[in-house]
Design a protein around this motif. Sequence first.
Motif, PDB file in Angstrom:
ATOM      1  N   MET A   1      39.365  47.254  56.556  1.00 54.30           N
ATOM      2  CA  MET A   1      39.351  48.288  55.533  1.00 54.30           C
ATOM      3  C   MET A   1      39.918  49.582  56.128  1.00 54.30           C
ATOM      4  O   MET A   1      39.679  49.902  57.292  1.00 54.30           O
ATOM      5  CB  MET A   1      37.915  48.516  55.036  1.00 54.30           C
ATOM      6  CG  MET A   1      37.806  49.431  53.820  1.00 54.30           C
ATOM      7  SD  MET A   1      36.086  49.761  53.363  1.00 54.30           S
ATOM      8  CE  MET A   1      35.463  48.100  53.185  1.00 54.30           C
ATOM      9  N   ARG A   2      40.660  50.308  55.324  1.00 52.23           N
ATOM     10  CA  ARG A   2      41.230  51.573  55.773  1.00 52.23           C
ATOM     11  C   ARG A   2      40.485  52.712  55.086  1.00 52.23           C
ATOM     12  O   ARG A   2      40.486  52.825  53.855  1.00 52.23           O
ATOM     13  CB  ARG A   2      42.720  51.627  55.443  1.00 52.23           C
ATOM     14  CG  ARG A   2      43.464  52.782  56.099  1.00 52.23           C
ATOM     15  CD  ARG A   2      44.953  52.642  55.838  1.00 52.23           C
ATOM     16  NE  ARG A   2      45.716  53.692  56.505  1.00 52.23           N
ATOM     17  CZ  ARG A   2      47.037  53.818  56.416  1.00 52.23           C
ATOM     18  NH1 ARG A   2      47.732  52.957  55.686  1.00 52.23           N
ATOM     19  NH2 ARG A   2      47.661  54.796  57.034  1.00 52.23           N
ATOM     20  N   ILE A   3      39.834  53.559  55.897  1.00 51.29           N
ATOM     21  CA  ILE A   3      38.978  54.627  55.385  1.00 51.29           C
ATOM     22  C   ILE A   3      39.662  55.973  55.596  1.00 51.29           C
ATOM     23  O   ILE A   3      40.145  56.272  56.689  1.00 51.29           O
ATOM     24  CB  ILE A   3      37.611  54.638  56.109  1.00 51.29           C
ATOM     25  CG1 ILE A   3      36.991  53.241  56.119  1.00 51.29           C
ATOM     26  CG2 ILE A   3      36.675  55.662  55.464  1.00 51.29           C
ATOM     27  CD1 ILE A   3      36.699  52.682  54.757  1.00 51.29           C
ATOM     28  N   GLY A   4      39.702  56.791  54.556  1.00 51.46           N
ATOM     29  CA  GLY A   4      40.135  58.173  54.680  1.00 51.46           C
ATOM     30  C   GLY A   4      38.913  59.063  54.854  1.00 51.46           C
ATOM     31  O   GLY A   4      38.162  59.288  53.889  1.00 51.46           O
ATOM     32  N   PRO A 228      38.588  55.133  45.430  1.00 55.65           N
ATOM     33  CA  PRO A 228      37.143  55.388  45.235  1.00 55.65           C
ATOM     34  C   PRO A 228      36.623  56.397  46.261  1.00 55.65           C
ATOM     35  O   PRO A 228      37.132  56.494  47.384  1.00 55.65           O
ATOM     36  CB  PRO A 228      36.507  54.011  45.425  1.00 55.65           C
ATOM     37  CG  PRO A 228      37.506  53.235  46.223  1.00 55.65           C
ATOM     38  CD  PRO A 228      38.854  53.744  45.822  1.00 55.65           C
ATOM     39  N   LEU A 229      35.589  57.131  45.862  1.00 50.99           N
ATOM     40  CA  LEU A 229      35.068  58.232  46.661  1.00 50.99           C
ATOM     41  C   LEU A 229      33.603  58.000  47.028  1.00 50.99           C
ATOM     42  O   LEU A 229      32.776  57.693  46.163  1.00 50.99           O
ATOM     43  CB  LEU A 229      35.212  59.548  45.894  1.00 50.99           C
ATOM     44  CG  LEU A 229      34.584  60.804  46.513  1.00 50.99           C
ATOM     45  CD1 LEU A 229      35.226  61.117  47.858  1.00 50.99           C
ATOM     46  CD2 LEU A 229      34.700  61.987  45.565  1.00 50.99           C
ATOM     47  N   LEU A 230      33.297  58.155  48.306  1.00 54.10           N
ATOM     48  CA  LEU A 230      31.931  58.156  48.825  1.00 54.10           C
ATOM     49  C   LEU A 230      31.654  59.555  49.364  1.00 54.10           C
ATOM     50  O   LEU A 230      32.451  60.091  50.141  1.00 54.10           O
ATOM     51  CB  LEU A 230      31.775  57.114  49.933  1.00 54.10           C
ATOM     52  CG  LEU A 230      30.528  57.199  50.823  1.00 54.10           C
ATOM     53  CD1 LEU A 230      29.268  56.946  50.014  1.00 54.10           C
ATOM     54  CD2 LEU A 230      30.632  56.217  51.987  1.00 54.10           C
ATOM     55  N   ARG A 270      32.180  61.694  39.585  1.00 51.91           N
ATOM     56  CA  ARG A 270      33.316  60.840  39.918  1.00 51.91           C
ATOM     57  C   ARG A 270      33.081  59.942  41.119  1.00 51.91           C
ATOM     58  O   ARG A 270      33.795  58.956  41.310  1.00 51.91           O
ATOM     59  CB  ARG A 270      34.547  61.707  40.186  1.00 51.91           C
ATOM     60  CG  ARG A 270      34.959  62.594  39.028  1.00 51.91           C
ATOM     61  CD  ARG A 270      35.375  61.791  37.824  1.00 51.91           C
ATOM     62  NE  ARG A 270      35.850  62.652  36.731  1.00 51.91           N
ATOM     63  CZ  ARG A 270      36.196  62.207  35.526  1.00 51.91           C
ATOM     64  NH1 ARG A 270      36.103  60.906  35.259  1.00 51.91           N
ATOM     65  NH2 ARG A 270      36.603  63.047  34.596  1.00 51.91           N
ATOM     66  N   ALA A 271      32.112  60.276  41.969  1.00 52.92           N
ATOM     67  CA  ALA A 271      31.884  59.493  43.179  1.00 52.92           C
ATOM     68  C   ALA A 271      31.363  58.102  42.845  1.00 52.92           C
ATOM     69  O   ALA A 271      30.591  57.921  41.895  1.00 52.92           O
ATOM     70  CB  ALA A 271      30.895  60.213  44.091  1.00 52.92           C
ATOM     71  N   ALA A 272      31.778  57.126  43.634  1.00 52.83           N
ATOM     72  CA  ALA A 272      31.257  55.769  43.458  1.00 52.83           C
ATOM     73  C   ALA A 272      29.839  55.673  43.989  1.00 52.83           C
ATOM     74  O   ALA A 272      28.972  55.038  43.376  1.00 52.83           O
ATOM     75  CB  ALA A 272      32.167  54.770  44.178  1.00 52.83           C
ATOM     76  N   VAL A 273      29.594  56.297  45.138  1.00 56.64           N
ATOM     77  CA  VAL A 273      28.266  56.312  45.760  1.00 56.64           C
ATOM     78  C   VAL A 273      28.062  57.671  46.403  1.00 56.64           C
ATOM     79  O   VAL A 273      29.006  58.274  46.922  1.00 56.64           O
ATOM     80  CB  VAL A 273      28.115  55.192  46.821  1.00 56.64           C
ATOM     81  CG1 VAL A 273      26.778  55.306  47.553  1.00 56.64           C
ATOM     82  CG2 VAL A 273      28.247  53.812  46.192  1.00 56.64           C
ATOM     83  N   ILE A 274      26.816  58.168  46.363  1.00 62.79           N
ATOM     84  CA  ILE A 274      26.445  59.435  46.993  1.00 62.79           C
ATOM     85  C   ILE A 274      25.340  59.131  47.992  1.00 62.79           C
ATOM     86  O   ILE A 274      24.340  58.493  47.643  1.00 62.79           O
ATOM     87  CB  ILE A 274      25.944  60.448  45.953  1.00 62.79           C
ATOM     88  CG1 ILE A 274      26.965  60.618  44.827  1.00 62.79           C
ATOM     89  CG2 ILE A 274      25.649  61.801  46.603  1.00 62.79           C
ATOM     90  CD1 ILE A 274      26.378  61.179  43.552  1.00 62.79           C
ATOM     91  N   ILE A 512      31.319  49.164  47.867  1.00 65.14           N
ATOM     92  CA  ILE A 512      32.263  49.928  47.047  1.00 65.14           C
ATOM     93  C   ILE A 512      33.569  49.166  46.888  1.00 65.14           C
ATOM     94  O   ILE A 512      34.127  49.073  45.783  1.00 65.14           O
ATOM     95  CB  ILE A 512      32.518  51.310  47.670  1.00 65.14           C
ATOM     96  CG1 ILE A 512      31.249  52.168  47.616  1.00 65.14           C
ATOM     97  CG2 ILE A 512      33.661  52.029  46.954  1.00 65.14           C
ATOM     98  CD1 ILE A 512      31.391  53.511  48.304  1.00 65.14           C
ATOM     99  N   LEU A 513      34.071  48.609  47.981  1.00 67.52           N
ATOM    100  CA  LEU A 513      35.330  47.879  47.913  1.00 67.52           C
ATOM    101  C   LEU A 513      35.210  46.648  47.012  1.00 67.52           C
ATOM    102  O   LEU A 513      36.143  46.315  46.266  1.00 67.52           O
ATOM    103  CB  LEU A 513      35.767  47.458  49.312  1.00 67.52           C
ATOM    104  CG  LEU A 513      37.189  46.899  49.418  1.00 67.52           C
ATOM    105  CD1 LEU A 513      38.214  47.954  49.052  1.00 67.52           C
ATOM    106  CD2 LEU A 513      37.462  46.372  50.819  1.00 67.52           C
ATOM    107  N   ALA A 514      34.052  45.988  47.047  1.00 69.92           N
ATOM    108  CA  ALA A 514      33.857  44.798  46.220  1.00 69.92           C
ATOM    109  C   ALA A 514      33.866  45.135  44.738  1.00 69.92           C
ATOM    110  O   ALA A 514      34.213  44.291  43.898  1.00 69.92           O
ATOM    111  CB  ALA A 514      32.542  44.118  46.596  1.00 69.92           C
ATOM    112  N   ARG A 515      33.481  46.376  44.386  1.00 69.49           N
ATOM    113  CA  ARG A 515      33.423  46.778  42.980  1.00 69.49           C
ATOM    114  C   ARG A 515      34.644  47.585  42.537  1.00 69.49           C
ATOM    115  O   ARG A 515      34.675  48.102  41.430  1.00 69.49           O
ATOM    116  CB  ARG A 515      32.169  47.611  42.738  1.00 69.49           C
ATOM    117  CG  ARG A 515      30.882  46.821  42.921  1.00 69.49           C
ATOM    118  CD  ARG A 515      29.642  47.599  42.540  1.00 69.49           C
ATOM    119  NE  ARG A 515      29.282  48.594  43.544  1.00 69.49           N
ATOM    120  CZ  ARG A 515      29.373  49.907  43.372  1.00 69.49           C
ATOM    121  NH1 ARG A 515      29.867  50.381  42.239  1.00 69.49           N
ATOM    122  NH2 ARG A 515      29.005  50.748  44.310  1.00 69.49           N
TER     123      ARG A 515
END
Length: 578
Positions: A1-4, A228-230, A270-274, A512-515
Amino acid sequence: MRIGLLTEGGYPYVSGEAGLWCDRLVRGLGQHEFDVYALSHSERQEDEGWVPLPPQVSRVRTAPLWDAGDDGVAHGRRVRRRFAEYYGELAAALCATTPGTSAGTAAGAVEDASEGASALEADRFANALYGLAELARDEGGLPGALRSDTAVRALERACRAPGAHPSAREARVPDLLAVAARLERALRPLSLDWYEADGLGAVDLCHAASGGTASLAGLLARHFCDVPLLVTEYGVRLRTHYLTEPDSSPAIRSLLAAFQGRLAAETYRRAAVITPGNAHARRWQERCGADRAKLRTVYPGMDASAFAEAGESPQGADPHTLVWVGRVEPAKDLVSLLHAFAEIRKKEPGARLRIVGSPGGPEGAAYHAHCKGLAAQLFPDEADGPHAVGRNPVSFEETGGPELPSRADAYACGALVVLSSVVEGFPAGLVEAMFCGRATVSTDVGAVVEVIGGTGLVVPPRNPRALAEACVALLRDPERRERLGAAARARALELFTVEQNVASFHAIYLDILARTPLRRVLLDDTGEPLPFAVPAEAHVPGRWIDPTARVVARGGPGWVTDAPVRATKPLSATEGAR
C-alpha cells in the motif's frame, strides 16, 4: 500500500512536534510505502534538516507555512471576480453563528459546533473552500490573492452584513488584517501542486497526522483525486486555539475559532476514519460534528524498552522521595506542587521532592526561576544553599548528568511520581512512570483518568491540600504503592506501546482500502482495461505488476508504477526523494 503521510510542523523534521510517533509508525510498517508531504513552521526548522528516513519512505515533499513568497501573478478581472465571490462566501460562513463563536469560550464553541451550526452554513463553507481550491488549481495558486485588499474587503463586508455574529461585527481594521493574514496561512495548501496524478493522486490513502492545515491537504486530495482520508488527532485544533489565543481580541478569537470549527466539521464529514488519541480528544471531535461510527481511539505508541529495567526492579527506590518529571512551564503548576509538598513535610518530615526537567522557552525559564525562589521561601532553614541537592528537601535537576543520566533513572529514584498540571492532553510522562512500575498521584486534567484507569490516585487541579493528602496516603502505605505500580505497568504495556499503535493503524489502513473503490486502471497494449490486474500482492515489495504497463489515474496523465524517483538527498528546498 502507498500512504501519503501529511504533517504540519512535524515529521520528518528533526525539531518537529509529534514527529516521534510518525517515525515509529513508518518504521513499524515496513511492508508499506510512504510519501511524506510536510508543512514546515519556520526557516530554522527547515535548516535543522530531517531525521534519518527508513527505506520505505520513497519521497518527501515540503512546503513552508512561514513564508508564502510572492508569486508575481497579476490576475485578470474574471479571476479577481471569482476569487472575491468564493472568499466572500467563506467569510460569510465564518461570520454567521458558527462553531466557536457563540460565547467566546471553549464550551460555547463545541455547543455551537454540535447543535447551533446549520447544514446550510456548513455547505456554504465547503462550497467556498473547494471553489477557491479549483480556482487556485486553474490559476497556479492564490497566495497573492489571499493577502490582497480584496480579501480584507470581503472579510469586512461579511462582518458588517446583517445577521453577522456580534463578535464579528466588532472587528476593526487591525483585527481584519490579522484574521486575513492567519487565514492566508491556514489556506496555503490551496496553492500547492500536490494534487496531481504523480503526487497525492498516486497514493492509496492519505493519513493526516493532525487536524487543521495538514488535514486540509488531505481534503483537497480527496476532492481532486478521490483519495480516502484518515485523520489522526492527539490534540483537537479548536481546543488548541482556545489555549493559545487568550490575549487576542474577541473578534479575532471568534473568526479564527469559526474557521477551525468549520474546517474540522468538513474534515470529519469527508474522512473515512478518524482516530483520536484518547477519549478527551474524542469528545471534542464528537461535539464538533464527527460521526461516532468513524471514530476509533488509537493511543500514542511509546517505547517501553527504555524503562524496562526500572519497571522490573521497582524496589530500589527511595521510599521517602517524590518525583516530578517534565518540561517546566506554567501549565504544569509547580507552584501548587510546592505548596502541597510544604503540607507533606508537616506530616512526613523525611520526605523529599525532586523536580526533574528543563524550562521550555523564555516563559518556562522565568517560571523555573520563580519556582526555585518559592522553594527557597517555603524551606528557608533546611539547607546551606537555597537549592543544594541533598540538603534542601526540594531539588531542581535535569537528566543527562551522572546522577540522573536518563528519564528512566529519574522515575526510578523515587517511590512516588506526581503530576500537578492544570492543562494536559495525553500525559506521556505519566505513561513513562507507569512503564517504570511507579505509583502515581495526578491532577484530573486531559486524558489523565483514562490513562491511569484506576492504577493511581487522581485529585482536582489547583488543590494543594488534596494533592498533599493523596501523596501522604501513599508514602505511608508501601504495600499499596507496590500494588498500584505493578497494575500501572501492566496497563501501560497492554495499551500504550509502539507495537499496539502500529498494529492498530495497519488494521485501519487495510480496512479503509478494502472499502475504497479502485481508482487506477491497468491498460493493455490496445488501451483496454485489464480485469483483475491489481491483486492484493501488488502492494508486496517486488515486481508483481508488469513494469511496462501504463496506469491511468483519474484526473491525470499516465504513470509507471515501478519507476519511483529515487535520490540520496533532497532534490530541492521544496521536494526531495529518498
